[in-house]
Design a protein around this motif. Structure first.
Motif, PDB file in Angstrom:
ATOM      1  N   SER A   1       0.831  -1.206   0.000  1.00 46.27           N
ATOM      2  CA  SER A   1       0.000   0.000   0.000  1.00 46.27           C
ATOM      3  C   SER A   1       0.864   1.254   0.000  1.00 46.27           C
ATOM      4  O   SER A   1       0.560   2.231  -0.699  1.00 46.27           O
ATOM      5  CB  SER A   1      -0.939  -0.001   1.202  1.00 46.27           C
ATOM      6  N   LEU A   2       1.957   1.248   0.736  1.00 46.12           N
ATOM      7  CA  LEU A   2       2.857   2.400   0.754  1.00 46.12           C
ATOM      8  C   LEU A   2       3.591   2.540  -0.575  1.00 46.12           C
ATOM      9  O   LEU A   2       3.784   3.651  -1.075  1.00 46.12           O
ATOM     10  CB  LEU A   2       3.853   2.276   1.901  1.00 46.12           C
TER      11      LEU A   2
ATOM     12  N   SER B   1       2.447   1.695  -3.502  1.00 45.96           N
ATOM     13  CA  SER B   1       1.531   2.238  -4.501  1.00 45.96           C
ATOM     14  C   SER B   1       1.304   3.733  -4.272  1.00 45.96           C
ATOM     15  O   SER B   1       1.171   4.492  -5.228  1.00 45.96           O
ATOM     16  CB  SER B   1       0.215   1.479  -4.502  1.00 45.96           C
ATOM     17  N   LYS B   2       1.282   4.168  -3.010  1.00 47.02           N
ATOM     18  CA  LYS B   2       1.164   5.600  -2.727  1.00 47.02           C
ATOM     19  C   LYS B   2       2.388   6.354  -3.231  1.00 47.02           C
ATOM     20  O   LYS B   2       2.276   7.437  -3.796  1.00 47.02           O
ATOM     21  CB  LYS B   2       0.987   5.842  -1.236  1.00 47.02           C
TER      22      LYS B   2
ATOM     23  N   ARG C   1       2.347   7.013  -6.913  1.00 48.05           N
ATOM     24  CA  ARG C   1       1.588   8.180  -7.367  1.00 48.05           C
ATOM     25  C   ARG C   1       2.431   9.447  -7.294  1.00 48.05           C
ATOM     26  O   ARG C   1       2.242  10.361  -8.067  1.00 48.05           O
ATOM     27  CB  ARG C   1       0.328   8.343  -6.527  1.00 48.05           C
TER      28      ARG C   1
END
Length: 63
Positions: free
Chosen positions: A26-27, A29-30, A33
């Motif tokens: 999750s980190l 993928s952040k 961005r």
């Protein structure tokens, strides 16, 4: 002096690489961005089997 700096740089790169491997998805993928080169890569290496079009993609390879 230069030898110590080079060893320090290699150790730093290894530590960053190891940390990046164990960062939660999750980190990652952040962060992807924020900068596209940090995005997690798609699994599988190449595209699909129809993308290469050669004999190496078939399931019935001769060994």
């Amino acid at each position: 002096m230069w030898q110590e700096l080079m060893v320090g740089a290699i150790v730093l790169v290894a530590a960053v690489s190891l940390t990046w491997r164990y960062v939660p998805a999750s980190l990652r993928s952040k962060l992807g961005r924020v900068h596209p080169s940090l995005a997690p890569k798609a699994k599988g290496g190449c595209g699909s089997c129809s993308s290469c079009g050669g004999d190496s993609c078939s399931d019935t390879r001769k060994i």
